[in-house]
Design a protein around this motif. Structure first.
Motif, mmCIF file in Angstrom:
data_model
loop_
_atom_site.group_PDB
_atom_site.id
_atom_site.type_symbol
_atom_site.label_atom_id
_atom_site.label_comp_id
_atom_site.label_asym_id
_atom_site.label_seq_id
_atom_site.Cartn_x
_atom_site.Cartn_y
_atom_site.Cartn_z
ATOM 1 N N ALA A 187 41.449 46.975 38.263
ATOM 2 C CA ALA A 187 41.217 47.509 39.610
ATOM 3 C C ALA A 187 42.275 47.053 40.608
ATOM 4 O O ALA A 187 42.201 47.403 41.780
ATOM 5 N N THR A 188 43.245 46.265 40.150
ATOM 6 C CA THR A 188 44.261 45.726 41.051
ATOM 7 C C THR A 188 45.465 46.646 41.097
ATOM 8 O O THR A 188 45.983 47.038 40.036
ATOM 9 N N HIS A 189 45.936 46.968 42.276
ATOM 10 C CA HIS A 189 47.170 47.738 42.360
ATOM 11 C C HIS A 189 48.316 46.872 41.823
ATOM 12 O O HIS A 189 48.423 45.696 42.191
ATOM 13 N N SER B 273 43.361 42.603 37.590
ATOM 14 C CA SER B 273 42.392 43.343 36.775
ATOM 15 C C SER B 273 42.772 44.814 36.735
ATOM 16 O O SER B 273 43.738 45.236 37.390
ATOM 17 N N GLN C 20 44.510 45.323 48.282
ATOM 18 C CA GLN C 20 43.555 44.279 47.889
ATOM 19 C C GLN C 20 42.133 44.682 48.261
ATOM 20 O O GLN C 20 41.191 44.431 47.509
ATOM 21 N N MET D 3 44.839 51.392 37.847
ATOM 22 C CA MET D 3 43.741 51.767 38.706
ATOM 23 C C MET D 3 43.554 53.270 38.600
ATOM 24 O O MET D 3 44.512 54.017 38.572
ATOM 25 N N GLN E 54 34.617 46.735 43.620
ATOM 26 C CA GLN E 54 33.526 45.817 43.246
ATOM 27 C C GLN E 54 32.195 46.392 43.719
ATOM 28 O O GLN E 54 31.189 46.318 43.025
ATOM 29 N N ASN F 186 41.103 47.719 48.360
ATOM 30 C CA ASN F 186 40.684 48.754 47.407
ATOM 31 C C ASN F 186 39.931 48.118 46.245
ATOM 32 O O ASN F 186 38.959 48.669 45.737
ATOM 33 N N GLU F 187 40.372 46.949 45.815
ATOM 34 C CA GLU F 187 39.677 46.273 44.716
ATOM 35 C C GLU F 187 38.302 45.771 45.163
ATOM 36 O O GLU F 187 37.325 45.880 44.421
#
Ligand code: AVJ
Ligand code: FE
Length: 400
Positions: free
Chosen positions: A367-369, A365, A147, A182, A154, A149-150
């Motif tokens: 960008a979400t694992h 998104s 989380q 990702m 940003q 990582n997202e």
């Protein structure tokens, strides 16, 4: 006995491997950056990357090394600096947090001790300690790092010249990446709906009125706020099969004069570009709109003659929805406790945020694992926030 030991050992091996995978991604994301960039405050709304990194390690130290392993922390009271509630984002750049070589050493030292502790503990499915049952605390740590990582992504949007690992440097929502993928090497393959053009006028799914089960089942990893699983009564509704596109949002902007999403700029020739990582890329009309606040999403939905779905409508319709994994989707729901909620393992994960201040986002998104993107997962944020990868899926009441 032999079988139980084997099960425990192999699940420990899998946990160790997944901890390592999460860490590889974290380090890969920051690999192109120097210490100055890690420490720099790019926005008062976002933590410096060094804070996220120290916080990831500190969370691991707190739960594995101190709580489970009953060891003393490496740096005494340092943990207070990484307490997300005590330290709002705008102050994180001024804190005497760990930096540079000391920060890297802390990440590595905590991980070494965490693996030592993993060796000692019993992560059986039926362990008497609820923190260890089904490996809960390890799942929490892995998810927490993913989380963050997202959150880091940003911020990485603001780093000039940053190149997403494994890509030519383009941003996911510009259409160069598969949804939910990702841009960092994954060791496992995750299933997401296939990439496809988003129709300008989305297909609509009709969901009959009924009782629906929502929330996470009793077993398996989930956060406290996803439990208990319970029944909700839903009136019939319709929901788009795909998230709203940039094209639809552009039509709304043109007709109403609404502000563009965050990081959009006019290109001087009547079109819009997405500015991030120091680049300017044409806004792709077929991609989901991202970086709008809840207020903007709500106004857009009303302009379209529709509304935001509730989080339970979203969850009930989830099996029929395409495009999950391309945008966090704002819902009309406040982040509140489910009936019978019990805080676990700490009140500060969810409970202190309950109320009418935060809105629930569902989905995931680019960008979400994928490990984070359970159907019952509840993300939440302030309704004015635009710097998350959040868009909108439109719904409306149906007649039966
Ligand atoms: C669920 C995104 C609101 O980033 O504040 C990270 C997740 N919780 N560390 C946040 C979280 C603890 C949380 N959000
Ligand atoms: Fe955190």
């Amino acid at each position: 006995m032999a079988i139980a030991t084997e099960v425990t050992q192999s699940s420990k091996g899998a946990i160790g491997e997944r901890l390592a995978e999460a860490r590889r991604r974290t380090l890969e994301l920051i690999e192109p950056l120097d210490d100055e960039q890690l420490n720099r405050v790019y926005s008062p709304l976002l933590s410096p990357l060094a804070w996220d990194l120290g916080h990831i390690a500190n969370f691991e130290e707190l739960w594995l090394v101190q709580t489970i392993g009953e060891r003393e922390p490496l740096h005494g009271e340092l943990g207070r600096l990484y307490d997300a509630i005590e330290n709002p984002r705008r102050t994180r750049g001024e804190l005497p947090i760990l930096r540079d070589a000391e920060l890297r050493a802390y990440l590595a030292d905590v991980r070494e001790r965490a693996l030592e502790v993993l060796d000692e503990v019993d992560v059986d499915p039926d362990s008497p300690d609820p923190l260890l049952r089904d490996g809960f605390v390890y799942e929490m740590l892995i998810a927490h790092e993913q989380q963050h990582n997202e959150t880091m992504l940003q911020l990485l949007q603001l780093v000039d010249g940053y190149q997403l690992p494994g890509t030519s440097g383009a941003l996911g929502d510009a259409g160069h990446l598969s949804p939910g993928q990702m841009p960092v090497q994954l060791d496992r393959h995750f299933e997401y709906p296939p990439v496809r053009e988003m129709p300008r006028v989305p297909e609509v799914v009709h969901v009959p009125g009924d009782e629906y089960e929502v929330g996470a089942p009793e077993r398996g990893f989930a956060y406290d706020n996803e439990r208990p699983r319970h029944l909700v009564e839903l009136a019939p509704f319709e929901i788009d099969r795909t998230p709203a596109t940039n094209a639809a949002y552009l039509a709304y902007m043109e007709e109403t004069g609404a502000e563009p999403p965050l990081y959009w700029e006019p290109d001087g020739a009547g079109r819009w570009v997405l500015t991030s990582m120091g680049r300017r890329e044409p806004v792709d009309p077929s991609r989901p709109v991202l970086r709008v606040s809840w207020h903007e999403a709500d106004a857009f939905a009303r302009w379209a003659g529709k509304r935001l779905p509730t989080e339970f409508e979203w969850e009930a319709a989830r099996p029929h929805l395409d495009g999950v994994g391309q945008a966090w989707e704002w819902t009309s729901s406040d982040f509140v406790a489910y009936p019978g909620f019990e805080p676990f393992p700490y009140r500060e994960y969810s409970e202190v945020f309950f109320g009418d201040e935060h809105k629930v986002l569902r989905g995931a998104s680019w960008a979400t694992h994928p490990n984070v993107a359970r159907p019952s997962f509840r993300n939440w944020d302030l309704p004015q926030r635009r710097q998350i990868f959040a868009g909108v899926r439109l719904a409306r009441d149906a007649d039966a």
